[in-house]
Design a protein around this motif. Structure first.
Motif, PDB file in Angstrom:
ATOM      1  N   CYS A  63     -10.139  -9.878  20.574  1.00 42.96           N
ATOM      2  CA  CYS A  63      -8.990  -9.081  20.125  1.00 42.96           C
ATOM      3  C   CYS A  63      -9.278  -8.597  18.719  1.00 42.96           C
ATOM      4  O   CYS A  63     -10.142  -9.144  18.020  1.00 42.96           O
ATOM      5  N   GLY A  64      -8.556  -7.563  18.309  1.00 46.98           N
ATOM      6  CA  GLY A  64      -8.789  -7.058  16.972  1.00 46.98           C
ATOM      7  C   GLY A  64      -7.699  -6.105  16.524  1.00 46.98           C
ATOM      8  O   GLY A  64      -6.902  -5.615  17.325  1.00 46.98           O
ATOM      9  N   THR A  65      -7.667  -5.846  15.224  1.00 44.56           N
ATOM     10  CA  THR A  65      -6.703  -4.910  14.665  1.00 44.56           C
ATOM     11  C   THR A  65      -7.328  -4.169  13.496  1.00 44.56           C
ATOM     12  O   THR A  65      -8.205  -4.696  12.801  1.00 44.56           O
ATOM     13  N   ALA A  66      -6.908  -2.931  13.312  1.00 43.23           N
ATOM     14  CA  ALA A  66      -7.319  -2.111  12.174  1.00 43.23           C
ATOM     15  C   ALA A  66      -6.047  -1.581  11.521  1.00 43.23           C
ATOM     16  O   ALA A  66      -5.236  -0.938  12.188  1.00 43.23           O
ATOM     17  N   VAL A  67      -5.869  -1.869  10.243  1.00 41.70           N
ATOM     18  CA  VAL A  67      -4.645  -1.494   9.534  1.00 41.70           C
ATOM     19  C   VAL A  67      -4.982  -0.537   8.399  1.00 41.70           C
ATOM     20  O   VAL A  67      -5.789  -0.861   7.515  1.00 41.70           O
ATOM     21  N   CYS A  68      -4.377   0.645   8.443  1.00 40.01           N
ATOM     22  CA  CYS A  68      -4.533   1.638   7.384  1.00 40.01           C
ATOM     23  C   CYS A  68      -3.203   2.364   7.217  1.00 40.01           C
ATOM     24  O   CYS A  68      -2.252   2.116   7.964  1.00 40.01           O
ATOM     25  N   GLN A  69      -3.132   3.274   6.246  1.00 38.09           N
ATOM     26  CA  GLN A  69      -1.876   3.950   5.939  1.00 38.09           C
ATOM     27  C   GLN A  69      -2.133   5.438   5.745  1.00 38.09           C
ATOM     28  O   GLN A  69      -2.000   5.972   4.640  1.00 38.09           O
ATOM     29  N   ILE A  70      -2.494   6.122   6.831  1.00 39.03           N
ATOM     30  CA  ILE A  70      -2.868   7.531   6.736  1.00 39.03           C
ATOM     31  C   ILE A  70      -2.073   8.384   7.718  1.00 39.03           C
ATOM     32  O   ILE A  70      -1.843   7.990   8.862  1.00 39.03           O
ATOM     33  N   PRO A  88       0.927   5.118  11.142  1.00 41.43           N
ATOM     34  CA  PRO A  88      -0.085   5.412  10.119  1.00 41.43           C
ATOM     35  C   PRO A  88      -1.515   5.153  10.585  1.00 41.43           C
ATOM     36  O   PRO A  88      -2.370   4.697   9.821  1.00 41.43           O
ATOM     37  N   SER A  89      -1.775   5.424  11.868  1.00 38.60           N
ATOM     38  CA  SER A  89      -3.111   5.342  12.468  1.00 38.60           C
ATOM     39  C   SER A  89      -3.678   3.932  12.486  1.00 38.60           C
ATOM     40  O   SER A  89      -4.892   3.740  12.404  1.00 38.60           O
ATOM     41  N   CYS A  90      -2.796   2.935  12.598  1.00 38.81           N
ATOM     42  CA  CYS A  90      -3.255   1.562  12.758  1.00 38.81           C
ATOM     43  C   CYS A  90      -3.158   1.178  14.238  1.00 38.81           C
ATOM     44  O   CYS A  90      -2.422   1.806  14.999  1.00 38.81           O
ATOM     45  N   MET A  91      -3.912   0.155  14.665  1.00 41.34           N
ATOM     46  CA  MET A  91      -3.936  -0.192  16.077  1.00 41.34           C
ATOM     47  C   MET A  91      -4.362  -1.638  16.273  1.00 41.34           C
ATOM     48  O   MET A  91      -4.866  -2.281  15.354  1.00 41.34           O
ATOM     49  N   ALA A 131       0.840  -1.202   0.000  1.00 39.01           N
ATOM     50  CA  ALA A 131       0.000   0.000   0.000  1.00 39.01           C
ATOM     51  C   ALA A 131       0.871   1.247   0.000  1.00 39.01           C
ATOM     52  O   ALA A 131       2.026   1.226   0.460  1.00 39.01           O
ATOM     53  N   ASP A 132       0.324   2.330  -0.478  1.00 45.68           N
ATOM     54  CA  ASP A 132       1.009   3.615  -0.446  1.00 45.68           C
ATOM     55  C   ASP A 132       0.445   4.470   0.688  1.00 45.68           C
ATOM     56  O   ASP A 132      -0.754   4.430   0.987  1.00 45.68           O
TER      57      ASP A 132
END
Length: 425
Positions: A370-377, A357-360, A228-229
């Motif tokens: 449990c959980g995760t959120a992956v982004c690139q911002i 990049p605002s992931c957690m 991802a960019d």
């Protein structure tokens, strides 16, 4: 339905331009997937306009790398290669070579230091009590870098980025810094393997994610193709997001940075996170998991940590994950532990951490999710995006019908009614 609420949270964020793309996963302690969905695009470059963000998209997870490095360090301890409480300064002569920075003379553009030879242990490095702090978070270190015509956290090696002045005597305080980079290097030296190869052998391959994670994605054609960019919001932090072609997440880094250098897919990271959450013996022994999750800070350091989180707007934004200061916190090798719950969001004892990049990610041990959120911002840990992830977490709890502060009453009512239904906690 809670799942449709989560869908709308991220669909609206994509539509508004707040997020280009994101992949979100959550599950329970039995390994059951409760929620898994991806939204948006993996790039805002015109030539990649039709590439979706999926759970196979490769992304920088930045400081979410720290959990992997903590697991790697504990595996090295199990193998008899590393001692959590042995001094590592003799292994890394440049560590603390400047001493402890005490002040900065703006008129003469010079810093003052106190010499220090206090032992530094892997335990301290993984607990952020070693005296190291990221120079971009510390005013004195920022001035010291500028006096040397250097940019914070710059250079190819761990020494370039982290062989900087300490900010307190090791073991006496808390500061968020490059301890996991040093700890990852200690694993590499102790095992005579790169951190990449050690993780591949002892973490990634046992979990079947070895083809979806690396410190060097651009060296692997398949990973590079799925990479991802990064995108950024404007100077006021407002949408729409635009491509950020000049931002290098590693600021020129070429080492295996255990604190920030892993790239992987959301699905791969969730697989790892779930295994750790479930204490999968494929990774660590039971006693190692106990060490991973237990609080590592004494009373003084814990107080310092809570004060540190509230010490500036930057500290709060980068490190608090939208969790109120009234929620008492401490630190484990795994990440930040909330000693209190937050109504509707998590139970006491929940472990968290995140990446630039605002992931957690989160591990709610009492609720069993449990959980995760992956982004690139960017900008880092943008409050608006962090708020989306909070709604995701709340939605997951709603899915398992776990009401914070009320589970005991629910259980009592069920017992009185003879209801045999139970929650998987």
């Amino acid at each position: 339905m809670a799942s449709s609420k989560i869908d709308k949270v991220y669909e609206d964020a994509i539509a508004s331009g707040l997020l280009p793309g994101v992949s979100v996963l959550a599950g329970d302690k039995d390994g059951k997937i409760l929620y898994s969905k991806s939204f948006g695009k993996s790039s805002l470059k015109p030539e990649k306009a039709n590439e979706p963000f999926t759970d196979s998209t490769i992304a920088s997870i930045a400081s979410m790398s720290k959990l992997m490095t903590s697991v790697a360090a504990l595996k090295a301890v199990e193998l008899g290669k590393l001692d959590l409480d042995a001094d590592v300064r003799s292994t890394f002569p440049s560590m603390g070579q400047h001493g402890i920075i005490t002040s900065f003379d703006d008129e003469n553009n010079t810093a003052s230091f106190e010499p220090d030879t206090t032992p530094v242990t892997v335990r301290m490095l993984l607990s952020h009590t070693s005296g190291h702090e990221y120079d971009w978070l510390n005013l004195l270190l920022g001035k010291w870098r500028a006096s040397r015509n250097e940019v914070p956290w710059s250079g190819p090696t761990i020494e370039d980025k982290s062989a900087i002045p300490m900010v307190f005597t090791p073991g006496t305080n808390f500061a968020y810094g490059g301890g996991h980079d040093w700890a990852g290097k200690a694993v590499a030296v102790a095992t005579d393997k790169t951190l990449e190869n050690f993780m591949r052998e002892h973490i990634w391959t046992p979990l079947g994610i070895e083809n979806d994670v690396s410190f060097y994605p651009k060296q692997n054609p398949d990973l590079h193709h799925r990479l991802a960019d990064l995108a950024t919001l404007n100077e006021q932090g407002l949408p729409p997001a635009v491509d950020a072609p000049d931002f290098d997440m590693l600021f020129g880094g070429t080492d295996c940075f255990g604190g920030a250098g892993v790239f992987c897919s959301a699905k791969a990271y969730y697989t790892f996170l779930s295994a750790v959450f479930r204490r999968d013996p494929a990774l660590l022994l039971a006693e190692s998991y106990e060490e991973l999750f237990r609080p590592q800070l004494d009373a003084k350091a814990e107080q310092a940590f809570n004060e540190y989180l509230a010490s500036s707007p930057a500290h709060t934004q980068f490190l608090c994950l939208g969790i109120p200061h009234t929620v008492r916190k401490t630190w484990s090798f795994a990440g930040m532990i909330c000693l209190d719950g937050q109504e509707g969001r998590f139970r006491k004892g929940t472990t968290f951490w995140a990446g630039v990049p605002s992931c957690m990610w989160f591990m709610d041990h009492e609720a069993g999710v449990c959980g995760t959120a992956v982004c690139q911002i960017l900008p880092p840990m943008h409050p608006g995006v962090v708020a989306l992830h909070e709604k995701f977490q709340r939605g997951v709890l709603e899915m398992v019908k776990f009401e914070l502060g009320g589970v005991e009453e629910e259980e009592e009512e069920e017992e009185e009614e003879g209801d045999s239904c139970c929650l998987s906690l």
